[in-house]
Design an enzyme around this catalytic site. Sequence first.
Site, PDB file in Angstrom:
ATOM      1  N   HIS A  14      30.665  -0.077 -41.624  1.00 57.69           N
ATOM      2  CA  HIS A  14      29.419   0.389 -40.987  1.00 57.69           C
ATOM      3  C   HIS A  14      29.582   1.875 -40.713  1.00 57.69           C
ATOM      4  CE1 HIS A  14      25.949  -0.184 -37.970  1.00 57.69           C
ATOM      5  NE2 HIS A  14      26.230   1.117 -37.980  1.00 57.69           N
ATOM      6  N   HIS A  16      27.576   5.954 -40.806  1.00 61.08           N
ATOM      7  CA  HIS A  16      26.420   6.856 -40.987  1.00 61.08           C
ATOM      8  C   HIS A  16      26.901   8.147 -41.646  1.00 61.08           C
ATOM      9  CE1 HIS A  16      23.773   4.373 -38.484  1.00 61.08           C
ATOM     10  NE2 HIS A  16      24.894   4.088 -37.838  1.00 61.08           N
ATOM     11  N   LYS A 100      19.966  -3.958 -44.323  1.00 59.92           N
ATOM     12  CA  LYS A 100      20.139  -3.706 -42.892  1.00 59.92           C
ATOM     13  C   LYS A 100      18.864  -4.026 -42.129  1.00 59.92           C
ATOM     14  CE  LYS A 100      21.837  -2.150 -39.058  1.00 59.92           C
ATOM     15  NZ  LYS A 100      22.979  -1.417 -38.570  1.00 59.92           N
ATOM     16  N   HIS A 137      21.400  -5.128 -36.655  1.00 59.96           N
ATOM     17  CA  HIS A 137      21.507  -4.411 -35.374  1.00 59.96           C
ATOM     18  C   HIS A 137      20.973  -5.369 -34.316  1.00 59.96           C
ATOM     19  CE1 HIS A 137      21.572  -0.704 -32.799  1.00 59.96           C
ATOM     20  NE2 HIS A 137      20.907  -1.568 -32.051  1.00 59.96           N
ATOM     21  N   HIS A 175      28.475  -3.939 -35.022  1.00 65.48           N
ATOM     22  CA  HIS A 175      28.926  -3.287 -33.783  1.00 65.48           C
ATOM     23  C   HIS A 175      28.676  -4.152 -32.538  1.00 65.48           C
ATOM     24  CE1 HIS A 175      24.715  -2.195 -33.885  1.00 65.48           C
ATOM     25  NE2 HIS A 175      24.876  -1.160 -34.672  1.00 65.48           N
ATOM     26  N   ASP A 248      30.867   2.637 -37.193  1.00 66.75           N
ATOM     27  CA  ASP A 248      29.588   3.149 -36.685  1.00 66.75           C
ATOM     28  C   ASP A 248      29.711   4.629 -36.334  1.00 66.75           C
ATOM     29  OD1 ASP A 248      26.923   3.142 -36.037  1.00 66.75           O
ATOM     30  OD2 ASP A 248      27.194   2.248 -34.061  1.00 66.75           O
TER      31      ASP A 248
END
Length: 345
Positions: A14, A16, A100, A137, A175, A248
């Site tokens: 995970h 970004h 996602k 999420h 997460h 994350d």
Amino acid sequence: MRDTLTLRRPDDWHLHLRDGAMLRAVLPETTRHFARAIVMPNLVPPVVTGADAAAYRARIMAALPEGTDFTPLMTLYLTEETDPEDVAAAHASGLVTAVKLYPAGATTNSASGVRDFDRVRGVLEKMAEIGLPLCVHGEVTDPAVDIFDRESVFIDRVLDPVRRATPGLRVIMEHITTANGVEYVRAHDRDLGATITTHHLIINRNHILVGGIKPHYYCLPVAKREEHRLALRAAATSGDARFFLGTDSAPHIDPLKESACGCAGCFTATNTLSILAHVFEQEQALDHLEAFTSLNGPAFYRLPPNEARTTLSKGDAVSYPGKIDTDDGPVTVFDPGFALHWRVT
Ligand code: NCD
Ligand code: ZN
């Protein structure tokens, strides 16, 4: 006492990476230590279609430092307009590894996410049929629900009903931040896994709020009480194959963090492995570090573990930059609050 450790090369399930100047600046921080990463699609505008994912993948490949061996595993951002056939084609061609799900409004750039779960039923059924995992999420956005309860309420109100309604759907609770999340995963031995971040093993909500507000510790889902951090540490270090690393790592430039309305996200790509070795050593679980960083994730995603090896060694305090420079401004590296002694050699 153990002072070296050799692991299969880790992956980040995970991450970004952003785009443009930020992508160019943060990508080497990940490729230095990780062979693959599940790349989050919450760009502006989001990565919604197979064509969007192909174009984003090309931009990541173009930003890779010369000679770097790194595979971005692409994801699609689920919207109420997502076409199941586009998703299936992107999966069949090998372009995307997961889809996602952001509840609309739950986190950074999630405005195009899902409001009405009935409207994505067709996509979820197609994903169950073709074995394409859903990264979730897991927070409700109901303003009446306290932010510290949003994960546990999501499990009851959304996650469990969606999983029951879609048999065979493979879900990763992204997460997780609560003992409730850990318990829900432990209670199900099929089609369910969870990623755990580095920072949620280190901070609880006091770190954010006591002695002055610490914007660089603010992320979503927000860190919870100490008992939850301890549950996450127990899960991550247990060796249980359902739990694996998703950092994350979520860079935002300092002016956007240190603001009257600061962005959520901790940037941990730079020092994640040193922090994790520290945590696993504290928990007397160094033997389980490889499972968490390098084996459990590939097993869940039905991919082979990496052949390359990474060696960590313990010695003098590791030095790492406090900030990464980007052409858009500085990004603060997560500060665990203690010296790190494990370095990647
Ligand atoms: C992420 C981001 O900045 O994109 N922020 C965060 O606090 N984790 C979004 C997310 O993963 O929720
Ligand atoms: Zn994220």
